[in-house]
Design an enzyme around this catalytic site. Sequence first.
Site, PDB file in Angstrom:
ATOM      1  N   GLY A 122       0.825  -1.202   0.000  1.00  0.00           N
ATOM      2  CA  GLY A 122       0.000   0.000   0.000  1.00  0.00           C
ATOM      3  C   GLY A 122       0.860   1.253   0.000  1.00  0.00           C
ATOM      4  O   GLY A 122       0.354   2.360   0.008  1.00  0.00           O
ATOM      5  N   CYS A 123       2.176   1.067   0.005  1.00  0.00           N
ATOM      6  CA  CYS A 123       3.121   2.182  -0.065  1.00  0.00           C
ATOM      7  C   CYS A 123       3.764   2.179  -1.443  1.00  0.00           C
ATOM      8  O   CYS A 123       4.069   1.117  -1.964  1.00  0.00           O
ATOM      9  CB  CYS A 123       4.223   2.020   0.984  1.00  0.00           C
ATOM     10  SG  CYS A 123       3.649   2.014   2.665  1.00  0.00           S
ATOM     11  N   GLU A 124       3.971   3.369  -2.009  1.00  0.00           N
ATOM     12  CA  GLU A 124       4.668   3.444  -3.296  1.00  0.00           C
ATOM     13  C   GLU A 124       6.129   3.057  -3.133  1.00  0.00           C
ATOM     14  O   GLU A 124       6.702   2.391  -3.964  1.00  0.00           O
ATOM     15  CB  GLU A 124       4.561   4.856  -3.870  1.00  0.00           C
ATOM     16  CG  GLU A 124       3.208   5.142  -4.481  1.00  0.00           C
ATOM     17  CD  GLU A 124       3.138   6.514  -5.130  1.00  0.00           C
ATOM     18  OE1 GLU A 124       4.189   7.140  -5.357  1.00  0.00           O
ATOM     19  OE2 GLU A 124       2.013   6.938  -5.415  1.00  0.00           O
ATOM     20  N   SER A 125       6.740   3.495  -2.038  1.00  0.00           N
ATOM     21  CA  SER A 125       8.122   3.116  -1.734  1.00  0.00           C
ATOM     22  C   SER A 125       8.101   1.778  -1.005  1.00  0.00           C
ATOM     23  O   SER A 125       7.077   1.360  -0.484  1.00  0.00           O
ATOM     24  CB  SER A 125       8.767   4.163  -0.829  1.00  0.00           C
ATOM     25  OG  SER A 125       8.760   5.423  -1.453  1.00  0.00           O
ATOM     26  N   GLY A 163       0.225   5.632   2.292  1.00  0.00           N
ATOM     27  CA  GLY A 163       1.285   4.725   2.693  1.00  0.00           C
ATOM     28  C   GLY A 163       1.438   4.667   4.204  1.00  0.00           C
ATOM     29  O   GLY A 163       1.560   3.594   4.795  1.00  0.00           O
TER      30      GLY A 163
END
Length: 133
Positions: free
Chosen positions: A50-53, A121
Amino acid sequence: MSLPVAASAALADFSHCSGWEQRARLLMQWGERLAPLSEAEQCEDNRVHGCESRVWLVADSDAGRLNLRASSDARLLRGLLALLLLRVNGLTAAELSEVDLAEWFAQLGLSRQLSPSRSNGLNAVLQRIRELA
């Protein structure tokens, strides 16, 4: 609920910042304080989705109180994670359910800099923490 001592110290640090540049610098300094995770801990089982990173979260419990460690491949996110952990480490599951993440980052003066994807995120990280609790 009162703030943990380390969270109060961070709040004091950020209250002296006059603008985003100072806050960003301080945020990255807090991120450098995160204890590094081992290669083995940076595995798929510990990854927060759920985090881009890429974000990894490792948790254990001592007498019902959370002990969390985290890392990310993004510098600003490491700082945000450090501040999040300051706020929630040592809490019980019941105390954790009362933490208002948006309010915490607003107190630090960082809420306007949280893009929707970064907010999502961080909420995914908080959700994962609640699952682990």
